[in-house]
Write a protein that holds these residues in place. Structure first.
Motif, PDB file in Angstrom:
ATOM      1  N   GLU A  41     -27.194  -4.181 -18.773  1.00 48.60           N
ATOM      2  CA  GLU A  41     -27.845  -5.419 -19.216  1.00 48.60           C
ATOM      3  C   GLU A  41     -28.496  -5.220 -20.583  1.00 48.60           C
ATOM      4  O   GLU A  41     -28.380  -6.078 -21.458  1.00 48.60           O
ATOM      5  CB  GLU A  41     -28.897  -5.866 -18.204  1.00 48.60           C
ATOM      6  CG  GLU A  41     -28.340  -6.477 -16.953  1.00 48.60           C
ATOM      7  CD  GLU A  41     -29.403  -6.748 -15.891  1.00 48.60           C
ATOM      8  OE1 GLU A  41     -30.542  -6.230 -16.003  1.00 48.60           O
ATOM      9  OE2 GLU A  41     -29.084  -7.466 -14.938  1.00 48.60           O
ATOM     10  N   SER A  42     -29.185  -4.101 -20.769  1.00 50.30           N
ATOM     11  CA  SER A  42     -29.853  -3.855 -22.049  1.00 50.30           C
ATOM     12  C   SER A  42     -28.836  -3.633 -23.170  1.00 50.30           C
ATOM     13  O   SER A  42     -29.088  -4.003 -24.318  1.00 50.30           O
ATOM     14  CB  SER A  42     -30.816  -2.670 -21.946  1.00 50.30           C
ATOM     15  OG  SER A  42     -30.138  -1.436 -21.888  1.00 50.30           O
ATOM     16  N   ALA A  43     -27.688  -3.076 -22.847  1.00 53.58           N
ATOM     17  CA  ALA A  43     -26.639  -2.868 -23.854  1.00 53.58           C
ATOM     18  C   ALA A  43     -26.000  -4.192 -24.259  1.00 53.58           C
ATOM     19  O   ALA A  43     -25.651  -4.396 -25.425  1.00 53.58           O
ATOM     20  CB  ALA A  43     -25.577  -1.916 -23.322  1.00 53.58           C
ATOM     21  N   ILE A  44     -25.872  -5.102 -23.328  1.00 53.79           N
ATOM     22  CA  ILE A  44     -25.264  -6.404 -23.605  1.00 53.79           C
ATOM     23  C   ILE A  44     -26.197  -7.284 -24.429  1.00 53.79           C
ATOM     24  O   ILE A  44     -25.748  -8.085 -25.240  1.00 53.79           O
ATOM     25  CB  ILE A  44     -24.882  -7.107 -22.282  1.00 53.79           C
ATOM     26  CG1 ILE A  44     -23.702  -6.387 -21.646  1.00 53.79           C
ATOM     27  CG2 ILE A  44     -24.563  -8.572 -22.496  1.00 53.79           C
ATOM     28  CD1 ILE A  44     -23.371  -6.881 -20.256  1.00 53.79           C
ATOM     29  N   CYS A  45     -27.496  -7.123 -24.262  1.00 55.45           N
ATOM     30  CA  CYS A  45     -28.483  -8.012 -24.898  1.00 55.45           C
ATOM     31  C   CYS A  45     -28.880  -7.560 -26.302  1.00 55.45           C
ATOM     32  O   CYS A  45     -30.035  -7.733 -26.712  1.00 55.45           O
ATOM     33  CB  CYS A  45     -29.712  -8.131 -24.007  1.00 55.45           C
ATOM     34  SG  CYS A  45     -29.369  -8.988 -22.468  1.00 55.45           S
ATOM     35  N   GLN A  46     -27.953  -7.027 -27.065  1.00 54.72           N
ATOM     36  CA  GLN A  46     -28.245  -6.607 -28.434  1.00 54.72           C
ATOM     37  C   GLN A  46     -28.329  -7.831 -29.346  1.00 54.72           C
ATOM     38  O   GLN A  46     -27.534  -8.757 -29.237  1.00 54.72           O
ATOM     39  CB  GLN A  46     -27.170  -5.640 -28.930  1.00 54.72           C
ATOM     40  CG  GLN A  46     -27.155  -4.321 -28.195  1.00 54.72           C
ATOM     41  CD  GLN A  46     -28.460  -3.573 -28.368  1.00 54.72           C
ATOM     42  OE1 GLN A  46     -28.850  -3.212 -29.479  1.00 54.72           O
ATOM     43  NE2 GLN A  46     -29.161  -3.360 -27.265  1.00 54.72           N
ATOM     44  N   LYS A  47     -29.308  -7.811 -30.246  1.00 52.48           N
ATOM     45  CA  LYS A  47     -29.532  -8.936 -31.159  1.00 52.48           C
ATOM     46  C   LYS A  47     -29.216  -8.518 -32.592  1.00 52.48           C
ATOM     47  O   LYS A  47     -29.345  -7.356 -32.951  1.00 52.48           O
ATOM     48  CB  LYS A  47     -30.985  -9.405 -31.063  1.00 52.48           C
ATOM     49  CG  LYS A  47     -31.315  -9.953 -29.690  1.00 52.48           C
ATOM     50  CD  LYS A  47     -32.740 -10.413 -29.605  1.00 52.48           C
ATOM     51  CE  LYS A  47     -32.991 -10.945 -28.196  1.00 52.48           C
ATOM     52  NZ  LYS A  47     -34.371 -11.220 -27.954  1.00 52.48           N
ATOM     53  N   ASN A  48     -28.828  -9.506 -33.391  1.00 53.33           N
ATOM     54  CA  ASN A  48     -28.547  -9.309 -34.818  1.00 53.33           C
ATOM     55  C   ASN A  48     -27.470  -8.248 -35.073  1.00 53.33           C
ATOM     56  O   ASN A  48     -27.539  -7.511 -36.039  1.00 53.33           O
ATOM     57  CB  ASN A  48     -29.817  -8.933 -35.584  1.00 53.33           C
ATOM     58  CG  ASN A  48     -30.833 -10.044 -35.564  1.00 53.33           C
ATOM     59  OD1 ASN A  48     -30.488 -11.221 -35.452  1.00 53.33           O
ATOM     60  ND2 ASN A  48     -32.093  -9.682 -35.657  1.00 53.33           N
ATOM     61  N   VAL A  49     -26.481  -8.183 -34.197  1.00 52.41           N
ATOM     62  CA  VAL A  49     -25.380  -7.242 -34.386  1.00 52.41           C
ATOM     63  C   VAL A  49     -24.225  -8.021 -35.007  1.00 52.41           C
ATOM     64  O   VAL A  49     -23.731  -8.979 -34.429  1.00 52.41           O
ATOM     65  CB  VAL A  49     -24.938  -6.603 -33.044  1.00 52.41           C
ATOM     66  CG1 VAL A  49     -23.788  -5.640 -33.277  1.00 52.41           C
ATOM     67  CG2 VAL A  49     -26.102  -5.891 -32.385  1.00 52.41           C
ATOM     68  N   HIS A  50     -23.825  -7.591 -36.192  1.00 51.18           N
ATOM     69  CA  HIS A  50     -22.769  -8.295 -36.907  1.00 51.18           C
ATOM     70  C   HIS A  50     -21.476  -7.495 -36.902  1.00 51.18           C
ATOM     71  O   HIS A  50     -20.571  -7.762 -37.682  1.00 51.18           O
ATOM     72  CB  HIS A  50     -23.217  -8.599 -38.331  1.00 51.18           C
ATOM     73  CG  HIS A  50     -24.499  -9.383 -38.370  1.00 51.18           C
ATOM     74  ND1 HIS A  50     -24.581 -10.687 -37.932  1.00 51.18           N
ATOM     75  CD2 HIS A  50     -25.745  -9.024 -38.754  1.00 51.18           C
ATOM     76  CE1 HIS A  50     -25.823 -11.120 -38.063  1.00 51.18           C
ATOM     77  NE2 HIS A  50     -26.552 -10.130 -38.550  1.00 51.18           N
ATOM     78  N   SER A  51     -21.413  -6.491 -36.049  1.00 46.64           N
ATOM     79  CA  SER A  51     -20.231  -5.649 -35.913  1.00 46.64           C
ATOM     80  C   SER A  51     -19.820  -5.617 -34.447  1.00 46.64           C
ATOM     81  O   SER A  51     -20.617  -5.886 -33.556  1.00 46.64           O
ATOM     82  CB  SER A  51     -20.541  -4.221 -36.374  1.00 46.64           C
ATOM     83  OG  SER A  51     -21.005  -4.217 -37.693  1.00 46.64           O
ATOM     84  N   SER A  52     -18.582  -5.249 -34.214  1.00 52.45           N
ATOM     85  CA  SER A  52     -18.108  -5.168 -32.831  1.00 52.45           C
ATOM     86  C   SER A  52     -18.600  -3.878 -32.178  1.00 52.45           C
ATOM     87  O   SER A  52     -18.784  -2.861 -32.844  1.00 52.45           O
ATOM     88  CB  SER A  52     -16.589  -5.224 -32.794  1.00 52.45           C
ATOM     89  OG  SER A  52     -16.048  -4.178 -33.563  1.00 52.45           O
ATOM     90  N   TYR A  53     -18.823  -3.967 -30.883  1.00 52.25           N
ATOM     91  CA  TYR A  53     -19.205  -2.771 -30.145  1.00 52.25           C
ATOM     92  C   TYR A  53     -18.564  -2.786 -28.772  1.00 52.25           C
ATOM     93  O   TYR A  53     -18.165  -3.804 -28.253  1.00 52.25           O
ATOM     94  CB  TYR A  53     -20.725  -2.610 -30.062  1.00 52.25           C
ATOM     95  CG  TYR A  53     -21.470  -3.603 -29.198  1.00 52.25           C
ATOM     96  CD1 TYR A  53     -21.768  -3.314 -27.870  1.00 52.25           C
ATOM     97  CD2 TYR A  53     -21.909  -4.814 -29.717  1.00 52.25           C
ATOM     98  CE1 TYR A  53     -22.478  -4.205 -27.086  1.00 52.25           C
ATOM     99  CE2 TYR A  53     -22.616  -5.707 -28.950  1.00 52.25           C
ATOM    100  CZ  TYR A  53     -22.901  -5.402 -27.630  1.00 52.25           C
ATOM    101  OH  TYR A  53     -23.609  -6.287 -26.855  1.00 52.25           O
ATOM    102  N   GLU A  54     -18.438  -1.588 -28.232  1.00 50.22           N
ATOM    103  CA  GLU A  54     -17.872  -1.408 -26.903  1.00 50.22           C
ATOM    104  C   GLU A  54     -18.891  -0.694 -26.027  1.00 50.22           C
ATOM    105  O   GLU A  54     -19.791  -0.018 -26.528  1.00 50.22           O
ATOM    106  CB  GLU A  54     -16.584  -0.591 -26.957  1.00 50.22           C
ATOM    107  CG  GLU A  54     -16.796   0.853 -27.378  1.00 50.22           C
ATOM    108  CD  GLU A  54     -15.521   1.680 -27.395  1.00 50.22           C
ATOM    109  OE1 GLU A  54     -14.472   1.203 -26.925  1.00 50.22           O
ATOM    110  OE2 GLU A  54     -15.586   2.826 -27.875  1.00 50.22           O
ATOM    111  N   ILE A  55     -18.718  -0.865 -24.723  1.00 52.19           N
ATOM    112  CA  ILE A  55     -19.520  -0.135 -23.755  1.00 52.19           C
ATOM    113  C   ILE A  55     -18.564   0.729 -22.947  1.00 52.19           C
ATOM    114  O   ILE A  55     -17.557   0.233 -22.432  1.00 52.19           O
ATOM    115  CB  ILE A  55     -20.299  -1.093 -22.837  1.00 52.19           C
ATOM    116  CG1 ILE A  55     -21.279  -1.941 -23.655  1.00 52.19           C
ATOM    117  CG2 ILE A  55     -21.024  -0.313 -21.737  1.00 52.19           C
ATOM    118  CD1 ILE A  55     -21.977  -3.018 -22.869  1.00 52.19           C
ATOM    119  N   ILE A  56     -18.872   2.007 -22.868  1.00 56.74           N
ATOM    120  CA  ILE A  56     -18.052   2.951 -22.116  1.00 56.74           C
ATOM    121  C   ILE A  56     -18.926   3.570 -21.032  1.00 56.74           C
ATOM    122  O   ILE A  56     -19.955   4.174 -21.327  1.00 56.74           O
ATOM    123  CB  ILE A  56     -17.523   4.079 -23.019  1.00 56.74           C
ATOM    124  CG1 ILE A  56     -16.715   3.502 -24.170  1.00 56.74           C
ATOM    125  CG2 ILE A  56     -16.697   5.073 -22.207  1.00 56.74           C
ATOM    126  CD1 ILE A  56     -16.420   4.506 -25.256  1.00 56.74           C
TER     127      ILE A  56
END
Length: 128
Positions: A41-56
């Motif tokens: 949940e905390s990883a999904i709730c990132q703010k002001n991210v203008h780049s792509s990210y993945e969760i592994i």
């Protein structure tokens, strides 16, 4: 001594939409679905991210126990809210540091953020 090879980590679930990943959030886990849920949940709730990210998520256990079934369900549920997520289970227990290493090796991002299954990320971790 076990030679660590990414073949040890078997892909169980994957949802990939991006080709270029800037950040990989690596979450090693071992039979702790309650904590893992909050970490994702905390990883999904990132703010002001203008780049792509993945969760592994790399689980250091592959048994068909209640905890692992719950972890799989959590990953599938959260996949609705994040474009790129992968879940692996190790075929053998490689220990804590081995599990960290496998997660790093499986990352596709230019930058890696290690977040253990009992940690919470600030909403601005990736933007910082």
């Amino acid at each position: 001594m076990i030679k660590l090879d990414t073949d040890i980590a078997k892909l169980i679930y994957e949802k990939i939409t991006s080709k270029d990943i800037t950040f990989s959030i690596v979450i090693p886990t071992y039979k702790r679905p309650r904590y893992l849920k909050r970490t994702i949940e905390s990883a999904i709730c990132q703010k002001n991210v203008h780049s792509s990210y993945e969760i592994i998520i790399v689980n250091n256990d592959h048994s068909e126990c209640v905890e692992n079934i719950e972890i799989k369900n959590i990953v599938v549920k959260f996949s609705k809210f994040v474009p790129d997520i992968r879940y692996y289970e190790n075929t053998i227990n490689v220990g804590q540091y081995g599990n960290w290493f496998l997660g790093i090796c499986l990352a596709r991002g230019t930058w890696i953020c290690m977040c253990h299954d009992d940690d919470l990320m600030s909403s601005y971790t990736l933007s910082c």
